[in-house]
Write a protein that holds these residues in place. Sequence first.
Motif, PDB file in Angstrom:
ATOM      1  N   SER A 245       0.829  -1.205   0.000  1.00 28.43           N
ATOM      2  CA  SER A 245       0.000   0.000   0.000  1.00 28.43           C
ATOM      3  C   SER A 245       0.865   1.256   0.000  1.00 28.43           C
ATOM      4  N   ALA A 246       1.914   1.256   0.816  1.00 28.35           N
ATOM      5  CA  ALA A 246       2.809   2.413   0.871  1.00 28.35           C
ATOM      6  C   ALA A 246       3.490   2.633  -0.476  1.00 28.35           C
ATOM      7  N   ALA A 247       3.856   1.545  -1.126  1.00 26.32           N
ATOM      8  CA  ALA A 247       4.479   1.657  -2.447  1.00 26.32           C
ATOM      9  C   ALA A 247       3.516   2.295  -3.437  1.00 26.32           C
ATOM     10  N   ASN A 248       2.259   1.844  -3.424  1.00 27.80           N
ATOM     11  CA  ASN A 248       1.278   2.397  -4.360  1.00 27.80           C
ATOM     12  C   ASN A 248       1.002   3.870  -4.066  1.00 27.80           C
ATOM     13  N   ASP A 249       0.870   4.219  -2.784  1.00 27.38           N
ATOM     14  CA  ASP A 249       0.635   5.623  -2.426  1.00 27.38           C
ATOM     15  C   ASP A 249       1.803   6.497  -2.888  1.00 27.38           C
TER      16      ASP A 249
END
Length: 314
Positions: A245-249
Amino acid sequence: MKNRDDSDAPDDRHEPRTHRRKRDLPFPYNQDLSGILPHLNRRTVWGRARLANHRVTASLLAAGMRLLEQHFGPCAERPVTSKSLLLGPLSQRSVAEAFGHNPAPFDRHGDGAGLLRDRWTPYSNFVVDLINFAVWKENYRPEFRTHRDANTRRLVHGCDGRDFVRAVHDIAHRHTTEGMDLPSVRLGLALMTVADADEEIARITSGIYAAYLGSWKELYAAVLRERGLRLRPGLTLDDLADALSAANDGVTLRALGDPASGVVDDARRRSLTGTITLAVIHAFLEPADEASGLSLEQAVATRFGGRARSSAGQ
């Protein structure tokens, strides 16, 4: 008096039936909103639920959502800039004016400012409830669930490793680009920067992630189970979901803030999100029947330590 008596709730019994049926509004405005709008100005649960599902309430939300699209959408007519406040476009006056220009079948008659005050006091409660509504899962694109089911089949039951890699890249590209186009996602990313200073915004942000990551963790668990994989010692499914999720954000923010960066390549249907996802999968997971038993830190230390010893021996 901040909370009106429930006997004063709107009475639409004498209005034309064709004008008062909430179920005639488009999805998701015709759905039960009682769990999405907790700040309505009524004393009892019954009163708040009744007001949440009144067509005028839905019409006020529609006015607010149009303003979000105008100011936060990918082709914003009046984009938020360094000269305007983050939530300035959602002033009471702006929403009231937008209410007066609602398209059919939404209500647009009456004193918009008065209707807002009747439902939300102070006005900041409307902004919070609008954000709740904007990031509600039912506001995402209708084909979202269809794509999710197709993605699950590809990741869980793909024929081979190459198809799995293609699926990861395809899904990551779609997920990132769709997020870039959704006003609710763009607003959510912007609000994260001020969440530590606003308890209510922090609560909403936390709730968004709880619901969002919950569905993804179900998919990740299915992939691990069906593909015969396991997490390295010390890592959890929460760690995997948070990392991806952090990567996508991060990639979404970079692509929005620096379109020329190349982190999203529409021509090849690739994104840096997909590359990071594959790297995290490779680092976090091992075949269950060939697991080394090493933690992520131990595996990295072994790899670099081995290289160092090899170089020293040459």
